[in-house]
Design a protein around this motif. Structure first.
Motif, PDB file in Angstrom:
ATOM      1  N   PRO A 426      50.858  62.980 -39.977  1.00  0.00           N
ATOM      2  CA  PRO A 426      51.053  61.874 -38.827  1.00  0.00           C
ATOM      3  C   PRO A 426      52.323  62.681 -38.217  1.00  0.00           C
ATOM      4  CG  PRO A 426      52.294  61.446 -41.249  1.00  0.00           C
ATOM      5  CD  PRO A 426      51.214  62.307 -41.621  1.00  0.00           C
ATOM      6  N   ASP A 427      52.476  62.621 -36.995  1.00  0.00           N
ATOM      7  CA  ASP A 427      53.443  63.061 -35.988  1.00  0.00           C
ATOM      8  C   ASP A 427      54.557  62.304 -36.063  1.00  0.00           C
ATOM      9  OD1 ASP A 427      52.787  61.050 -34.235  1.00  0.00           O
ATOM     10  OD2 ASP A 427      51.384  62.376 -33.148  1.00  0.00           O
ATOM     11  N   ALA A 428      55.494  62.512 -35.070  1.00  0.00           N
ATOM     12  CA  ALA A 428      56.783  61.954 -34.751  1.00  0.00           C
ATOM     13  C   ALA A 428      56.600  60.339 -34.553  1.00  0.00           C
ATOM     14  CB  ALA A 428      57.652  62.363 -33.693  1.00  0.00           C
ATOM     15  N   ASN A 429      55.620  60.222 -33.392  1.00  0.00           N
ATOM     16  CA  ASN A 429      55.187  58.698 -33.050  1.00  0.00           C
ATOM     17  C   ASN A 429      55.033  57.978 -34.337  1.00  0.00           C
ATOM     18  OD1 ASN A 429      55.806  59.302 -30.695  1.00  0.00           O
ATOM     19  ND2 ASN A 429      53.368  60.176 -30.091  1.00  0.00           N
ATOM     20  N   ASP A 430      54.211  58.672 -35.288  1.00  0.00           N
ATOM     21  CA  ASP A 430      53.893  57.622 -36.463  1.00  0.00           C
ATOM     22  C   ASP A 430      54.978  57.336 -37.149  1.00  0.00           C
ATOM     23  OD1 ASP A 430      51.000  57.867 -36.001  1.00  0.00           O
ATOM     24  OD2 ASP A 430      50.846  59.670 -37.117  1.00  0.00           O
ATOM     25  N   ALA A 431      56.024  58.364 -37.254  1.00  0.00           N
ATOM     26  CA  ALA A 431      57.296  58.067 -37.877  1.00  0.00           C
ATOM     27  C   ALA A 431      57.961  56.973 -37.336  1.00  0.00           C
ATOM     28  CB  ALA A 431      58.090  59.312 -37.952  1.00  0.00           C
ATOM     29  N   ASP A 432      58.100  57.026 -36.170  1.00  0.00           N
ATOM     30  CA  ASP A 432      58.747  55.960 -35.277  1.00  0.00           C
ATOM     31  C   ASP A 432      57.986  54.396 -35.671  1.00  0.00           C
ATOM     32  OD1 ASP A 432      60.474  57.685 -34.287  1.00  0.00           O
ATOM     33  OD2 ASP A 432      59.441  57.928 -32.221  1.00  0.00           O
ATOM     34  N   GLU A 433      56.823  54.395 -35.503  1.00  0.00           N
ATOM     35  CA  GLU A 433      56.027  53.242 -35.834  1.00  0.00           C
ATOM     36  C   GLU A 433      56.175  52.975 -37.224  1.00  0.00           C
ATOM     37  OE1 GLU A 433      51.592  51.560 -35.319  1.00  0.00           O
ATOM     38  OE2 GLU A 433      51.983  53.852 -34.983  1.00  0.00           O
ATOM     39  N   SER A 434      56.380  53.846 -38.262  1.00  0.00           N
ATOM     40  CA  SER A 434      56.552  53.289 -39.746  1.00  0.00           C
ATOM     41  C   SER A 434      58.126  52.839 -39.817  1.00  0.00           C
ATOM     42  CB  SER A 434      56.515  54.807 -40.626  1.00  0.00           C
ATOM     43  OG  SER A 434      55.122  54.916 -40.602  1.00  0.00           O
ATOM     44  N   ASN A 435      58.989  53.280 -39.116  1.00  0.00           N
ATOM     45  CA  ASN A 435      60.357  52.829 -39.124  1.00  0.00           C
ATOM     46  C   ASN A 435      60.440  51.813 -38.596  1.00  0.00           C
ATOM     47  OD1 ASN A 435      61.026  55.278 -40.547  1.00  0.00           O
ATOM     48  ND2 ASN A 435      61.852  56.281 -38.553  1.00  0.00           N
ATOM     49  N   LYS A 436      59.727  51.488 -37.364  1.00  0.00           N
ATOM     50  CA  LYS A 436      59.869  50.155 -36.840  1.00  0.00           C
ATOM     51  C   LYS A 436      59.296  48.994 -37.535  1.00  0.00           C
ATOM     52  CE  LYS A 436      58.553  47.611 -32.315  1.00  0.00           C
ATOM     53  NZ  LYS A 436      58.257  46.535 -33.062  1.00  0.00           N
ATOM     54  N   LEU A 437      58.122  49.364 -38.281  1.00  0.00           N
ATOM     55  CA  LEU A 437      57.217  48.187 -39.092  1.00  0.00           C
ATOM     56  C   LEU A 437      58.325  47.948 -40.202  1.00  0.00           C
ATOM     57  CD1 LEU A 437      54.937  46.631 -39.823  1.00  0.00           C
ATOM     58  CD2 LEU A 437      53.985  48.697 -40.929  1.00  0.00           C
ATOM     59  N   LEU A 438      58.980  48.810 -40.882  1.00  0.00           N
ATOM     60  CA  LEU A 438      59.876  48.768 -41.851  1.00  0.00           C
ATOM     61  C   LEU A 438      61.021  47.890 -41.589  1.00  0.00           C
ATOM     62  CD1 LEU A 438      60.477  48.932 -44.850  1.00  0.00           C
ATOM     63  CD2 LEU A 438      61.736  51.106 -44.120  1.00  0.00           C
ATOM     64  N   SER A 439      61.525  48.153 -40.268  1.00  0.00           N
ATOM     65  CA  SER A 439      62.552  47.083 -39.982  1.00  0.00           C
ATOM     66  C   SER A 439      62.174  45.627 -39.659  1.00  0.00           C
ATOM     67  CB  SER A 439      63.170  47.601 -38.368  1.00  0.00           C
ATOM     68  OG  SER A 439      64.103  47.018 -38.040  1.00  0.00           O
ATOM     69  N   ASP A 440      60.879  45.487 -39.056  1.00  0.00           N
ATOM     70  CA  ASP A 440      60.569  44.186 -38.790  1.00  0.00           C
ATOM     71  C   ASP A 440      60.079  43.494 -40.346  1.00  0.00           C
ATOM     72  OD1 ASP A 440      60.427  44.617 -36.003  1.00  0.00           O
ATOM     73  OD2 ASP A 440      58.351  45.482 -36.098  1.00  0.00           O
ATOM     74  N   LEU A 441      59.632  44.378 -40.976  1.00  0.00           N
ATOM     75  CA  LEU A 441      59.221  43.691 -42.234  1.00  0.00           C
ATOM     76  C   LEU A 441      60.548  43.209 -43.192  1.00  0.00           C
ATOM     77  CD1 LEU A 441      56.391  45.972 -43.764  1.00  0.00           C
ATOM     78  CD2 LEU A 441      56.037  43.647 -42.613  1.00  0.00           C
ATOM     79  N   ARG A 442      61.671  44.120 -42.960  1.00  0.00           N
ATOM     80  CA  ARG A 442      62.931  43.506 -43.594  1.00  0.00           C
ATOM     81  C   ARG A 442      63.465  42.271 -42.948  1.00  0.00           C
ATOM     82  NH1 ARG A 442      65.418  49.563 -43.596  1.00  0.00           N
ATOM     83  NH2 ARG A 442      64.844  50.113 -45.720  1.00  0.00           N
ATOM     84  N   ALA A 443      63.143  42.243 -41.690  1.00  0.00           N
ATOM     85  CA  ALA A 443      63.542  41.002 -40.983  1.00  0.00           C
ATOM     86  C   ALA A 443      62.658  40.029 -41.295  1.00  0.00           C
ATOM     87  CB  ALA A 443      63.523  41.299 -39.024  1.00  0.00           C
ATOM     88  N   LEU A 444      61.376  39.996 -41.327  1.00  0.00           N
ATOM     89  CA  LEU A 444      60.702  38.858 -41.890  1.00  0.00           C
ATOM     90  C   LEU A 444      60.873  38.375 -43.263  1.00  0.00           C
ATOM     91  CD1 LEU A 444      57.941  37.361 -41.600  1.00  0.00           C
ATOM     92  CD2 LEU A 444      56.893  39.280 -42.889  1.00  0.00           C
ATOM     93  N   VAL A 445      61.087  39.286 -44.198  1.00  0.00           N
ATOM     94  CA  VAL A 445      61.525  39.026 -45.633  1.00  0.00           C
ATOM     95  C   VAL A 445      62.813  38.181 -45.405  1.00  0.00           C
ATOM     96  CG1 VAL A 445      62.275  39.908 -47.973  1.00  0.00           C
ATOM     97  CG2 VAL A 445      60.342  40.946 -46.752  1.00  0.00           C
ATOM     98  N   ALA A 446      63.767  38.555 -44.743  1.00  0.00           N
ATOM     99  CA  ALA A 446      65.193  37.915 -44.792  1.00  0.00           C
ATOM    100  C   ALA A 446      65.064  36.607 -44.084  1.00  0.00           C
ATOM    101  CB  ALA A 446      65.926  38.905 -43.764  1.00  0.00           C
ATOM    102  N   GLU A 447      64.222  36.418 -43.214  1.00  0.00           N
ATOM    103  CA  GLU A 447      63.940  35.221 -42.466  1.00  0.00           C
ATOM    104  C   GLU A 447      63.257  34.114 -43.443  1.00  0.00           C
ATOM    105  OE1 GLU A 447      61.388  33.095 -38.628  1.00  0.00           O
ATOM    106  OE2 GLU A 447      61.587  35.466 -38.822  1.00  0.00           O
ATOM    107  N   LYS A 448      62.277  34.605 -44.060  1.00  0.00           N
ATOM    108  CA  LYS A 448      61.340  33.875 -45.134  1.00  0.00           C
ATOM    109  C   LYS A 448      62.199  33.595 -46.098  1.00  0.00           C
ATOM    110  CE  LYS A 448      57.210  33.494 -43.148  1.00  0.00           C
ATOM    111  NZ  LYS A 448      56.807  32.396 -42.950  1.00  0.00           N
ATOM    112  N   THR A 449      63.193  34.473 -46.577  1.00  0.00           N
ATOM    113  CA  THR A 449      64.087  34.273 -47.589  1.00  0.00           C
ATOM    114  C   THR A 449      64.983  32.901 -47.571  1.00  0.00           C
ATOM    115  OG1 THR A 449      63.907  36.441 -48.559  1.00  0.00           O
ATOM    116  CG2 THR A 449      65.789  35.151 -49.383  1.00  0.00           C
ATOM    117  N   GLU A 450      65.595  33.294 -46.202  1.00  0.00           N
ATOM    118  CA  GLU A 450      66.271  32.078 -45.812  1.00  0.00           C
ATOM    119  C   GLU A 450      65.923  30.712 -45.810  1.00  0.00           C
ATOM    120  OE1 GLU A 450      69.532  30.858 -41.892  1.00  0.00           O
ATOM    121  OE2 GLU A 450      68.414  32.950 -42.102  1.00  0.00           O
TER     122      GLU A 450
END
Length: 680
Positions: A426-450
């Motif tokens: 994967p190239d740098a774009n894939d890395a950015d996409e992975s980092n963004k997805l991880l951030s989104d999933l953390r936000a999802l988990v935090a929202e659902k946990t609340e």
């Protein structure tokens, strides 16, 4: 699971920490701490003069450690640590009372007495208060000016002698009695302020680290000893209740069993000691055992408590060679009457014969005494029960988490290697996409946990209202009397009121509400899992890991803590006093208000404890899942280096080795267990 399994899991977990990201490392460190401190405890309890101290000496293989003469101990709980996690194998620590702990001893004892009151309890508090004051007085006379400085402190001795032990835990002379006290003796110097003794040994003949606790006897004329024994019941994982063959299952014994049952203490075994003193030996012992089993069945209902028999005196002879009071004919007769023990004896003798040098008659006789004593059977029973109980569950949970991380690491590193081989890194774009997805999933988990937490609070808030209504109605019925005649106004002055049905109803309400919360949590966590996996699959070139399912064990295995229900209602002991100060007409309404308040506080404690435990377990599941997600995504961009293929192959080899070691350390979870977990 054995001690070897535990040590292997710790070793593997420490190695995994070196190849983990920060989030995973934090979680694995918690697992290591839990496994390192996994040290079950066994408490020996029972009446005085049942031979408890000598039995513990035989059980631990320390034949001369606990004095077994008449009444040598004071109010001291003694913890004997074998293979302590700290690595300490000698010496002792002695912890001293402070004024707050003395007062708590009195208050908590009152709560336990109120669970099963009898005609003697009305004066016990006063006697215990007097005995505590007497302890303080003796300590002040013995210690002089250093008394105040020692309260709340502790002494740590690197080595321990019998004289040291006598200074801290043996009664000694009473300095308040003229002519009875030797001012030059320091025996019992610290005994009256010593709250607990902790003594350290190597692991000995036990299969894993554990703590054996000697408690003061119940039914002791010195009531403070009985109080300390009863209050310590909540501190251990397993209990050996020692009965004397001469007076097995007395009224005091039955009261102890009922208290232990009410406290939901878990694993218990009964050991009937002193069978060597019965006239007809094995025949009398069999009758005593049958009577004990019948008595437990009648008193406790469907009792499944195992009852073992033996003799601490025989074990003492086996360990020391002291033949005082020993009849070899009785020992051999006992073995002949118990085929399983006779088999152990004969097999052991054959093994001894295989050793170097001639076998002596004394060695054979002492070995026979040890088998007949029942101590080897007791050790096997206790350690097996602990192995298959909470200890096994904790190790299984640790293994599941570690295996989940290890399988994920293997899948990620394998996928990385395949991508490099196909020159599809994967190239740098894939890395950015992975980092963004991880951030989104953390936000999802935090929202659902609340949201999950908010829903839990709604359910428990409704429970508080129902609990308060239930308490008010039940207390009113009991205090005012079912026929409108309050027991508080009875002519004979009886003030005993039965709140057992209310306690059981409170238990049902908490169990029902927490079951609703638990199921809703599991449903929402499953939804998070599905949504997260859908997002992961949408990534270009995503390889599905085998461990991608969320591990919800911590929530699934939740059971509410009902300890608060064991609390007594102190107003019951104050009713007679109140009636002398206020009019008889207002006694009922005032007592009702006070009892309602105390039960409402019990209800609040039950609910608050359940909420805290559920929230902690929810956070454990979430932390573990976030660590997995971070691990899934971090390797989508390979590290910069001169030979990424070599690095990727090394990662695969390391991950595969760790998964293999985990499989060997414990073995895979049976398929039917996995299916059951998935169904939930």
């Amino acid at each position: 699971m054995s001690e070897f399994n535990r040590r292997e899991l710790i070793r593997i977990a420490e190695e995994m920490n070196g190849m983990s990201n920060d989030e995973t490392r934090q979680f694995i460190t918690r697992i290591i701490d839990d496994l390192s401190n996994l040290k079950p405890s066994i408490a020996f309890v029972g009446q005085i003069k049942a031979g408890k101290s000598r039995l513990i000496n035989g059980f631990t293989g320390q034949p001369e450690y606990l004095p077994s003469d008449v009444n040598p101990w004071t109010t001291v709980i003694t913890d004997m640590h074998f293979g302590h996690p700290s690595g300490r194998t000698s010496g002792a620590e002695f912890h001293f009372f402070d004024n707050r702990q003395w007062q708590a001893l009195i208050a908590e004892g009152e709560e336990l007495r109120n669970m099963f009151p009898d005609e003697e309890d009305s004066y016990k508090r006063e006697m215990i208060e007097e005995q505590v004051e007497a302890m303080k007085t003796r300590a002040q006379l013995r210690l002089g000016d250093s008394y105040e400085q020692l309260l709340g402190q502790h002494h740590d001795l690197e080595e321990l002698t019998s004289d040291d032990l006598a200074r801290y835990v043996c009664a000694g002379d009473d300095p308040t009695e003229e002519g009875e006290h030797d001012p030059g003796s320091d025996r019992g110097l610290y005994s009256d302020i010593t709250r607990k003794a902790e003594v350290y040994f190597d692991i000995g003949h036990f299969p894993y680290p554990l703590t054996v606790t000697d408690t003061p006897g119940v039914n002791d004329p010195l009531l403070i000893r009985e109080e300390i024994s009863r209050q310590y019941l909540k501190e251990s994982d397993f209990f050996v209740v020692v009965l004397s063959a001469h007076q097995a299952l007395s009224r005091a014994d039955l009261k102890l069993f009922r208290l232990m049952q009410a406290l939901e203490l878990g694993q218990i075994v009964v050991f009937i000691n002193r069978v060597d003193e019965l006239g007809d030996g094995a025949m009398d012992a069999a009758k005593v055992r049958a009577d004990v089993q019948d008595g437990l069945e009648r008193a406790l209902g469907n009792s499944d408590i195992d009852v073992l028999m033996g003799s601490a005196q025989w074990a003492h002879y086996a360990l020391t060679g002291d033949e005082t009071g020993i009849s070899h004919d009785s020992i051999l007769a006992w073995l002949r009457a118990h085929p399983e023990q006779m088999k152990q004896y004969l097999e052991g003798v054959e093994e001894i014969k295989q050793g170097p040098g001639p076998i002596s008659r004394e060695a054979v006789l002492r070995f026979a005494a040890m088998i007949a004593s029942g101590l080897p059977d007791l050790r096997r029973h206790v350690t097996q029960a602990l192995t298959n109980g909470p200890r096994n569950e904790q190790m299984r949970m640790a293994w599941q988490h570690l295996n989940s991380f290890a399988q994920g690491e293997l899948e990620r590193s394998t996928a990385r290697l395949r991508a490099l081989a196909a020159e599809e890194s994967p190239d740098a774009n894939d890395a950015d996409e992975s980092n963004k997805l991880l951030s989104d999933l953390r936000a999802l988990v935090a929202e659902k946990t609340e949201a999950i937490t908010s829903d839990m609070d709604d359910v428990l808030s409704n429970l508080r209202g129902v609990m308060d209504d239930t308490v008010a109605e039940a207390v009113s019925t009991v205090v005012r009397g079912p026929d409108g005649t309050s027991p508080l106004l009875a002519k004979n002055g009886e003030t005993e009121m039965n709140f057992t049905p209310l306690r059981e109803r409170m238990r049902e309400l908490v169990q029902g509400a927490t079951q609703v919360v638990r199921q809703r949590m599991l449903s929402e966590l499953y939804a998070i899992d599905l949504q997260s996996n859908a997002a992961l699959r949408a990534l270009p070139g995503w390889q599905e890991p085998v461990d991608n399912r969320m591990n919800t064990s911590a929530v699934r295995w939740f059971r509410p803590d009902m300890t608060a229900l064991t609390r007594g209602i102190t107003v019951e002991l104050r009713v007679t006093w109140l009636s002398r100060l206020i009019s008889r007409k207002s006694v009922v309404s005032r007592a009702e208000r006070m009892i309602v308040q105390e039960f409402e506080m019990i209800g609040d404690d039950l609910i608050d404890t359940a909420r805290g435990d559920l929230a902690e377990r929810l956070q454990t599941v979430v932390d573990h899942y976030l660590a997995l997600l971070a691990g899934h995504l971090e390797h989508r961009v390979g590290p910069d280096g001169t030979n990424p293929h070599t690095e990727a192959q090394r990662a695969v080899d390391q991950a595969r080795r760790i998964t293999d070691e985990l499989s060997t350390a414990l073995g895979p979870v049976p398929a039917d267990n996995l299916q059951a977990e998935a169904a939930e």
